[in-house]
Structures are given as C-alpha cells and as structure tokens.
Design an enzyme around this catalytic site. Structure first.
Site, short mmCIF file in Angstrom:
data_model
loop_
_atom_site.label_atom_id
_atom_site.label_comp_id
_atom_site.label_asym_id
_atom_site.label_seq_id
_atom_site.Cartn_x
_atom_site.Cartn_y
_atom_site.Cartn_z
N ASP A 13 1.91 0.31 -3.89
CA ASP A 13 2.33 -0.91 -3.20
C ASP A 13 3.36 -0.63 -2.10
O ASP A 13 4.22 -1.46 -1.81
CB ASP A 13 2.90 -1.95 -4.19
CG ASP A 13 1.97 -2.16 -5.36
OD1 ASP A 13 0.78 -2.40 -5.12
OD2 ASP A 13 2.44 -2.06 -6.51
N LYS A 16 0.58 0.93 2.30
CA LYS A 16 -0.31 1.93 2.92
C LYS A 16 -1.36 1.27 3.81
O LYS A 16 -1.72 1.79 4.85
CB LYS A 16 -1.04 2.75 1.84
CG LYS A 16 -0.11 3.59 1.00
CD LYS A 16 -0.85 4.31 -0.10
CE LYS A 16 -1.35 3.42 -1.20
NZ LYS A 16 -0.33 2.77 -2.02
N GLY A 40 -4.72 -2.89 -4.05
CA GLY A 40 -4.73 -4.12 -3.26
C GLY A 40 -3.98 -3.88 -1.97
O GLY A 40 -2.83 -3.46 -1.99
N HIS A 41 -4.66 -4.05 -0.86
CA HIS A 41 -4.00 -3.87 0.43
C HIS A 41 -3.94 -5.22 1.12
O HIS A 41 -4.93 -5.92 1.18
CB HIS A 41 -4.81 -2.97 1.35
CG HIS A 41 -5.00 -1.59 0.83
ND1 HIS A 41 -3.96 -0.83 0.36
CD2 HIS A 41 -6.09 -0.81 0.72
CE1 HIS A 41 -4.42 0.34 -0.03
NE2 HIS A 41 -5.72 0.38 0.17
N GLN A 248 -3.14 3.61 -4.79
CA GLN A 248 -2.07 3.92 -5.75
C GLN A 248 -1.09 4.92 -5.12
O GLN A 248 -0.93 4.89 -3.91
CB GLN A 248 -2.61 4.44 -7.09
CG GLN A 248 -3.36 3.39 -7.89
CD GLN A 248 -4.80 3.23 -7.46
OE1 GLN A 248 -5.53 4.20 -7.33
NE2 GLN A 248 -5.23 2.02 -7.22
P1 IMP Z 1 -5.09 1.31 -13.85
O1 IMP Z 1 -5.18 2.07 -12.58
O2 IMP Z 1 -5.58 -0.11 -13.76
O3 IMP Z 1 -5.70 2.06 -15.00
O4 IMP Z 1 -3.53 1.17 -14.22
C1 IMP Z 1 -2.72 2.30 -14.56
C2 IMP Z 1 -1.32 2.14 -13.99
O5 IMP Z 1 -1.37 2.22 -12.58
C3 IMP Z 1 -0.66 0.80 -14.32
O6 IMP Z 1 0.74 1.01 -14.48
C4 IMP Z 1 -0.90 -0.02 -13.07
O7 IMP Z 1 0.06 -1.02 -12.89
C5 IMP Z 1 -0.78 1.07 -12.00
N1 IMP Z 1 -1.54 0.76 -10.78
C6 IMP Z 1 -2.86 0.87 -10.59
N2 IMP Z 1 -3.19 0.53 -9.34
C7 IMP Z 1 -2.04 0.23 -8.72
C8 IMP Z 1 -1.73 -0.16 -7.38
O8 IMP Z 1 -2.59 -0.26 -6.50
N3 IMP Z 1 -0.43 -0.37 -7.12
C9 IMP Z 1 0.55 -0.22 -8.05
N4 IMP Z 1 0.31 0.16 -9.30
C10 IMP Z 1 -0.98 0.37 -9.64
#
Ligand code: IMP
Length: 454
Positions: A13, A16, A40-41, A248
C-alpha cells in the site's frame, strides 16, 4: 533503460500504482508478475478515481501493452468485473494480455483461505481471504488450473475433478475441526453460523457447474490470452521500455518477509524474472516505493507501530483503509532498518517516497535507525529471527517536522527545508537517491528530485 521493476519497499500500500502510472507514460508495456486480487491500486486521473486489483496500472493509456504475467494468480470473475467496469467508463482494454500460464483462483481456494484463517484463530495471518495462498499451494502441488485450461472444456473438467476431491476433503476436515473447537468452547449454539466452514459438499463446488462457469470465463477472456513472456522479449529486444509492476511488498515476501505473516508469492524485484519470464539481465533499473511513514494490514511484527495521536493522524490524514478489504491499516513511523534491508534485497536504484504531505503537522518526525532487543542487544540490520523481530523496540532519530500543506508543491524548491532534510536523511541512510516524492493522491501531485524521469 528498457526493463524497470517497481516494488514495494515496506508492507504494501505504498502507492505503487500511482508510480507505475506515472512512469508508464514513457514506457511501452506494463507487466504484473506476482500476487492476485489481494492487491489494490488506486489511481486518480483528472479527478476521477480508478481502483484496480488485477489489471496493470498502465491500462489507462490506450497505447501501452498491459500484461498479466504467468506469476500472477488470477480470479477470472474479478478480472472480468474490472474489464467490464473499465469498458463502461470508456476505457479501451484491447491491449490487455493475460499469460496462458497464469494460475486461476478457484472458488474452493477462496473457501479454503477463509476456513484456514478461521481455523488458525488468534494465530491467523489476516489474509485478504481472496484465495491467494491456497492457489499458490496448488500451483506448487501441481494441482493448479491455468488460464490455458479454460480453452478446452474437457481438460478443464478433468483438472477441476482432480483438484476438487482434495478440496472437498480439506474443507470437510476444517469444518469438523472448527465444530469441535466451538463445542469445546461451549459455542455449540452458534454452530454453522460461519458459511465458510459449512459442511461439504458445497453447491459452489459442483463439478458440472464449476466447469461450465469457468469455460464461460474462458470464452470471454480468450481474445486476451497470450504468450506474455514472448511479448516481453519482443518489447525488450526491440529496445522498448517495459515496466514490471510488483504487488504487495518486500516485507510480505514469502521467503524474505516476516514469515509466516506474509503473502504467498515473492513481491521482490528478482521475482520479476520468474513471474514474467525474463532473464535477470533484462532488468536495468529497480525502483522501490515507500511511504513517508509505515503501514501494515493484517497480523505480524511491526516494530515502529504507533497507538497514539501521531498514529491516528497518519490513519486519518493518510486515509489508511485497505483498497481491497476496507480494513484499517496499522500506522507507524518510517522504519529505516527495514527500508535499508529492502533496498539491498531488491538492489534498488532509486526510491520514491509517497504521502509526504500526510506528515505535515507532526513535529518532531521520528525515524527508526536501529532496534534494541529485550535483552539490550542492538540490531543495526533487519533481524532474520522472527521472535527477535516480534519483541524489538525501535530506537529513533528525531527530525524537525513541518506545518506547510505540501499538496501544491511541484518542485524541490517548494518543499520546506525540514521536508527536504527528512528526505535527505532517508536517502543517506538507505544508500539510494530519492527520485520522486508524492504530495497528494492526484497524478500531478508529485515532486521530481534531481532530474525528472525523461
Ligand atoms: P494474502 O496475500 O491475502 O494471503 O494475505 C497475506 C498477508 O499479506 C496479509 O497480512 C495481508 O494483509 C497482506 N497483503 C496482501 N496483499 C496486500 C496488499 O496489496 N497490501 C497490503 N497488504 C497485503
């Protein structure tokens, strides 16, 4: 500089999408190489807000090739929603290409993600529950279903059938375990309240309807399905600029992040090779994106986390609510120990610091420069040991804050001296130049430091 990778330097977040959108202006193609719709962008263009979860940020340019690489896990329903949403707003999506080798997030992956998190209880990772982990697990187990499988209904049915038996069993077991735990906790009356752990067979997992539904997605996606690795080679070999868009971030990396509180892919620069199908020598530049402070969603260690007024200020002024799940993000001071780690791990050439405007009104500004363990040991480097990271206290350097509203700043000279000193401190500590600074959500609300990208 034909191959540029853009990665998150913190816990995600960082903004990017906006950076990719800006750099894409001078690029020919944008490729996502990992993650899925857990990302999410948000991009603000001429006052209009666009939110993407899967589609690469370059899609707003009609002349750029936008690719979803093989390393991405793709929920076709979400992708089609995004395509339809863009079309409704008059955006041309004919330049979207999807790797035939990308893996599909199936409904059972989403169910397993939720059921697994519920099962873990207090130990849960706090995933986005989009099925990311179970989908990557199936890829490694060689039980995954790929985009190309959508194009042949017979194969699709066979592959779904092979995967489904394990899933139904796993969901049944998770459901039984969950019920047992609830019984032990005396919660029998609420049994069955959680639809994610309902007893199988689940009607959403019917072989026939799943096959039909997904074959239908295949028909709609077919014009976009391609050999995206080859398209990358053609662009790179032709001297065109390709941006590899990370989702991420570094500290959520499956191998190098704060495991197990990480995502299930590798969001670091090196992974662009595997996730897009290019060689390491195709990468000419790596740009890292970090917020001027730090945030994290979900569980896991976060040494500089704040639970005070300053944290509240960041949450509210920075609108720190997840694009994907709407969850409140945890906020804290800039962690330079973690940032320096991310800079080296990705071998970054430059940093972008976003949301500097959010810090206006906070004085002093703190930045973590080392950690201290409970036993008094000093850590100048990011510790590899999870228990240490969980319990360290940051040691801060205090820097002068600023009051000026930065949202109208467009050049370095417009920035107050304290803001410039803050950026200089970050660059010196991290060992890479800060090239771009975000001072608001708008596309034009940026300050190029040194020379501009062109
Ligand atoms: P998952 O990717 O849904 O399996 O989540 C694993 C961890 O990554 C969790 O702590 C989520 O909150 C975090 N996470 C996954 N995608 C994002 C993102 O785009 N931004 C911030 N945190 C993320």
């Amino acid at each position: 500089m034909p191959g540029i990778v853009i990665v998150g330097a913190q816990w995600g977040d960082e903004g990017k999408g906006k950076v990719v959108d800006l750099l894409a202006e001078q690029a020919d193609a944008v490729v996502r190489f990992q993650g899925g719709n857990n990302a999410g962008h948000t991009i603000v263009r001429d006052g209009e807000e666009f939110k993407f979860h899967l589609i690469p940020s370059g899609i707003l340019y009609p002349d750029k090739l936008c690719m979803i690489g093989n390393g991405v896990v793709l929920d076709p329903r979400i992708l089609l929603d995004e395509i339809d949403g863009l079309k409704r707003r008059g955006i041309d999506v004919s330049n979207l290409r999807i790797s035939a080798n990308a893996h599909l997030i199936m409904p059972y992956h989403v169910l397993l993600d939720t059921a697994g998190e519920v099962r873990l209880g207090k130990l849960s990772v706090g995933t986005t529950r989009r099925g990311i982990g179970p989908c990557y697990a199936d890829k490694a187990l060689r039980l995954g279903i790929r985009v190309q499988d959508l194009l042949d209904e017979k194969i699709l049915r066979k592959k779904i059938m092979a995967a489904l038996a394990f899933k139904q069993q796993a969901l049944r077991e998770l459901s039984v375990q969950r019920r047992k735990l609830r019984k032990e906790a005396g919660e029998g009356a609420r049994e069955g309240a959680d639809p994610s752990v309902a007893a199988a067979p689940d009607p959403r997992l019917d072989l026939h309807s799943l096959t039909e539904e997904f074959a239908g997605y295949g028909h709609r996606l077919e014009p976009h399905i391609a050999d995206t690795a080859r398209l990358c080679w053609e662009a790179l070999d032709g001297g065109h600029t390709v941006i590899f868009e990370g989702a991420q971030a570094t500290l959520l990396d499956l191998d190098h992040g704060t495991y197990p509180f990480v995502t299930s892919s590798n969001p670091i620069a090196g992974a662009a090779t595997v996730g897009a199908g290019i060689g390491p020598a195709d990468i000419d530049q790596v740009w890292g994106v970090a917020k001027a402070y730090a945030t994290r969603v979900g569980a896991g260690p976060f040494p500089t986390e704040l639970e005070d007024e300053a944290g509240r200020h960041m949450l509210e002024r920075g609108h720190e609510y997840g694009t994907t799940t709407g969850r409140e993000r945890r906020c804290g001071w800039m962690d330079l120990v973690a940032l320096r780690y991310a800079v080296r791990l990705n071998r970054m050439d430059a940093l972008t610091i976003t949301k500097l405007d959010v810090l206006s009104g906070l004085d002093p500004l703190l930045v973590a420069v080392r950690y201290r363990s409970r036993e008094g040991a000093i850590f100048d480097q990011f510790p590899y040991h999870q228990s240490i990271l969980h319990s360290v206290e940051p040691e801060y350097e205090e820097l002068a804050g600023f009051d000026l509203d930065l949202s109208e700043c467009r050049s370095e000279a417009d920035l107050p001296a304290q803001a410039r000193a803050y950026l200089d401190f970050i660059a010196d500590f991290a060992g890479v130049p800060v090239r771009l600074v975000g001072v608001g959500p708008g596309r034009d609300q940026v300050v190029w430091v040194g020379q501009s990208a062109d």
